[in-house]
Design an enzyme around this catalytic site. Structure first.
Site, PDB file in Angstrom:
ATOM      1  N   HIS A 176      55.814 -29.413 -39.006  1.00  0.00           N
ATOM      2  CA  HIS A 176      56.650 -29.349 -40.198  1.00  0.00           C
ATOM      3  C   HIS A 176      57.600 -28.159 -40.201  1.00  0.00           C
ATOM      4  O   HIS A 176      58.538 -28.127 -40.999  1.00  0.00           O
ATOM      5  CB  HIS A 176      55.768 -29.303 -41.449  1.00  0.00           C
ATOM      6  N   ASP A 390      64.261 -22.917 -41.803  1.00  0.00           N
ATOM      7  CA  ASP A 390      63.352 -23.840 -42.480  1.00  0.00           C
ATOM      8  C   ASP A 390      63.250 -25.120 -41.675  1.00  0.00           C
ATOM      9  O   ASP A 390      64.263 -25.630 -41.176  1.00  0.00           O
ATOM     10  CB  ASP A 390      63.862 -24.163 -43.885  1.00  0.00           C
TER      11      ASP A 390
END
Length: 762
Positions: A176, A390
């Protein structure tokens, strides 16, 4: 989310599961009620938000994870339709495995070393032990032939540990967070163990194409495994077969329709109105929503906001900034320091610029439930997602899903994974404070018509590509991954340097020449022409060329040159008639064909495409389509071995932006030929194999047998395909799969001339 009666993992009454999710945390937190009973409530977090809806669609699903408290884990239990299997973590595990190796070593390293990672050997030991505990809990839970889906950086060793216990299951892993460049990843102690742990999976998913390519580069450089496109050949131990592991990009999303539906709830609408009232009915609300993490760019955002207030660009009487900072990892020193710094900065800004009853920054250091967060998004005119790095950032997608009214502006960091998809956002480099300030002002001043156009594009992307589509795409790909292939042992028919018995070769040629329909093919450099340092100065043997031309004119004879040279280069040096088929780039390019050859069989795709390249081409096509969706008018054309981005019909600067996006993406595709043209960018996937070329040539010419002359390792793919009636001649020394050998290029002309004579006599 109340629990049902608990039963042990090994209870025979407890069924196995077709899909088992393994993550650091269970999707629930425990809460003790006044009567002493335990209630389980949905826990916050992007993974839980993403996976919760997926698990509800599975007939038999389980979730393995830590329950959130140190010490003895509770027994397995069912909650809200899911079977949950807690994993025990002691306080030392939390300090070393979770706070230590996961969040003080891996997290900063994987986020471009925004803060310095810490390396401690005891942390690694705890990481291994905890991963083994997760694997041992998950392995017996899956049904025979079931699927186990492992999530995120805390559990990168789990796939291999599960595979050691359960060879029958399919194992997926999804990362992720970003995966770093090989230069950064190489700093990690035990880096090879980490890669091998991941390669226990059949399919490894990443958020961005750059992450996928970084991982493949690490596997190539650090492990030396063979990588073909997206497929990694993982050698087995001893006699164990080679496994094929696929690394692919799967950008995660949200339950878009559920979030969007909340905006129709009257209570949520009323809450959004109440929020504006509570903030003093400002003209503009600027919102930031993040975990309190140094990767989220909160400090940069506050610095930019403070300067905008200080230089008078923003009037605090008309505009308020709301910063939601969800508590996160507050036992880790870097996070404690960040909280202190953020709170100090907010206090200074409010002290300098707030009026009585209206703060310049409304700082909320707490969690919001989904309904309240949707209300915040509905109230916000501008949302700032300014992450320094991110993996995805679901806040950006949640905001878009919360705005069916097509109002609001998303300011999005180019370093967030969401930037690859949400191209209609106001993009920004958050490291550049001046650029960040300009982006905020642009967002605040954006006309309603422009807001609607951008939000319509953003919503199309988010609503069409929801979390169910993400999970379905991953699981469907996983279903077709994990094929075991045995390492092909290269055939060696001849060793040494000396030529084989000339009489045996003559007898083989005599038999071959009598075959009704034959194909005669040859390499160029090192066979028809001696190897020279200057490739442009090559001089082919005129007698050998003459013999090949002579053969090409005979009935029932097809002839070809198969070379590593580009087709045009080969043509200019060989100067062969159209009766000799020219194949360049090791089989990737095909020249003109004689009229009697079956052109529909001999096309470039037949020579160059493989299942692996099909997968790579599909991935490229999908990424180009994502770019096209973000820029109205841009189109993607698919060809048998290429995908082409067309920008001629793009609106405004959409063509330029789409082209730039495509070229930026192309940097991460070292095995793909990218050709920019006028309003087009072509991505061509080729697989070069002389062996595949010879087989296709044989089919196209309906040959009963073929004869091939070659000199180097690229010709072994041809010799390895020799059938009972075929003849392979190695020119020069070395181990080879050819069944005959001649000394060097000086003997080639004699062989071809002898063939021509035998065919003519027959």
């Amino acid at each position: 989310m109340p629990s049902s009666t608990s039963r042990p993992v090994d209870d025979p009454a407890r069924p196995g599961h077709d899909l088992v999710v393994v993550a650091n945390r269970l999707p629930v937190d425990s809460r003790t009620l006044p009567d002493g009973a335990t209630e389980w409530v949905t826990s916050p977090g992007g993974l839980v938000t993403a996976m919760e809806s997926v698990m509800r669609t599975v007939d038999s699903g389980a979730w393995v994870g830590w329950a959130g408290s140190p010490g003895q884990e509770p027994d397995p239990f069912d909650a809200d339709g899911m079977s949950l299997y807690p994993v025990r973590l002691d306080q030392e595990d939390i300090e070393r495995y979770y706070e230590g190796f996961s969040n003080a070593t891996l997290w900063p390293l994987y986020h471009d070393v925004i803060v310095d990672p810490e390396f401690h050997r005891t942390w690694w030991d705890s990481y291994v032990a905890a991963n083994r505990r997760f694997a041992r809990t998950a392995a017996p839970v899956a049904n025979e032939g079931g699927t186990i889906w492992v999530h995120d950086y805390q559990l990168q060793l789990v796939p291999r540990l599960i595979r050691e216990e359960r060879a029958d299951v399919r194992i997926g892993f999804f990362n992720h967070i970003p995966f770093p460049s090989v230069e950064l990843f190489s700093q990690l102690p035990k880096r090879n163990q980490m890669l091998r742990g991941l390669l226990g999976a059949d399919l490894i998913g990443f958020q961005r194409e750059s992450d996928t390519q970084n991982f493949l580069a690490a596997v190539r450089k650090l492990l030396g495994y063979h990588v073909d496109g997206q497929t990694i050949s993982v050698p087995g131990l001893g006699a164990a077969p080679v496994r094929e592991v696929v690394a692919q990009t799967f950008p995660i999303s949200i339950d878009s329709s559920k979030v969007s539906a909340l905006t129709e709830d009257e209570e949520v609408r009323a809450r959004a109105e109440q929020l504006r009232e509570d903030l003093g009915h400002p003209r503009t609300i600027v919102l930031g929503v993040d975990r309190l993490d140094y990767t989220k760019g909160i400090r940069h955002r506050l610095k930019a906001w403070g300067e905008l207030l200080g230089d008078g660009s923003v009037d605090p009487r008309e505009t308020v900034m709301v910063q939601v900072a969800t508590p996160s990892r507050e036992r880790v020193e870097a996070y404690r320091q960040l909280r202190d710094e953020v709170e100090l900065t907010v206090g200074r800004i409010n002290g300098d610029h707030s009026s009585i009853g209206r703060p310049a920054v409304s700082y909320q250091h707490r969690s919001f439930d989904r309904r309240d967060m949707t209300a915040l998004f509905m109230a916000a005119d501008v949302v700032l997602v300014t992450a320094l790095r991110d993996g995805m950032n679901l806040v950006a997608k949640e905001y878009v899903a919360s705005r069916p009214d097509l109002h609001g502006v998303l300011v999005l960091s180019e370093f967030a994974g969401a930037a690859d998809e949400l191209r209609a956002a106001v993009m920004v480099n958050p490291h550049d404070i001046d650029e960040l300030k300009a982006a905020i002002l642009r967002a605040m001043a954006m006309p309603a018509e422009e807001q609607e156009e951008a939000m319509r594009s953003l919503r199309h992307q988010v609503m069409e590509n929801d979390v169910q589509a993400w999970a379905h795409s991953f699981l469907q790909r996983l279903e077709h991954s994990g094929a075991e292939v045995r390492e092909p042992k290269p055939t060696v028919r001849l060793t040494g340097e000396g030529a084989t018995d000339p009489a045996a070769l003559d007898a083989a040629m005599d038999t071959f020449a009598a075959t009704p329909r034959i194909l005669i093919a040859s390499d160029f450099d090192g066979v028809l022409a001696p190897i020279v340092a200057d490739r442009d100065a090559v001089q082919p043997d005129s007698a050998a060329l003459a013999a090949l031309r002579d053969l090409s004119e005979m009935p029932g004879v097809a002839t070809a040159l198969i070379s590593g040279r580009a087709l045009g280069d080969l043509d200019s040096h060989a100067r062969m008639p159209s009766s000799v088929v020219l194949v360049g780039s090791h089989g990737a390019e095909v020249g003109a064909l004689p009229p009697w050859m079956q052109a529909e069989v001999l096309d470039s795709a037949a020579l160059t495409m493989t299942p692996e390249k099909d997968e790579l081409l599909a991935s490229i096509t999908e990424n180009l389509q994502q770019i096209a969706r973000a820029h109205p008018g841009v189109e993607v054309e698919t060809k048998p071995s290429a995908a082409v981005l067309h920008t001629c019909n793009a609106r405004g600067r959409g063509g330029h932006n789409a082209t730039e996006s495509a070229l930026e993406y192309a940097v991460n595709l070292p095995d793909v030929t990218v050709t920019p043209g006028k309003e087009v960018v072509e991505f061509s996937v080729v697989h070069t194999s002389k062996g595949a070329a010879i087989e296709t040539l044989a089919r196209a010419s309906a040959a009963d047998a073929w004869f091939y002359l070659g000199d180097d390792v690229t010709d072994e793919s041809v010799f390895g395909r020799l059938g009972e009636n075929d003849v392979g001649v190695k020119v020069g020394g070395g181990d080879t799969a050819a069944n005959h050998r001649i000394a060097g290029t000086e003997d080639v002309a004699a062989v071809l001339t002898r063939l021509a004579g035998l065919r003519r006599e027959g």
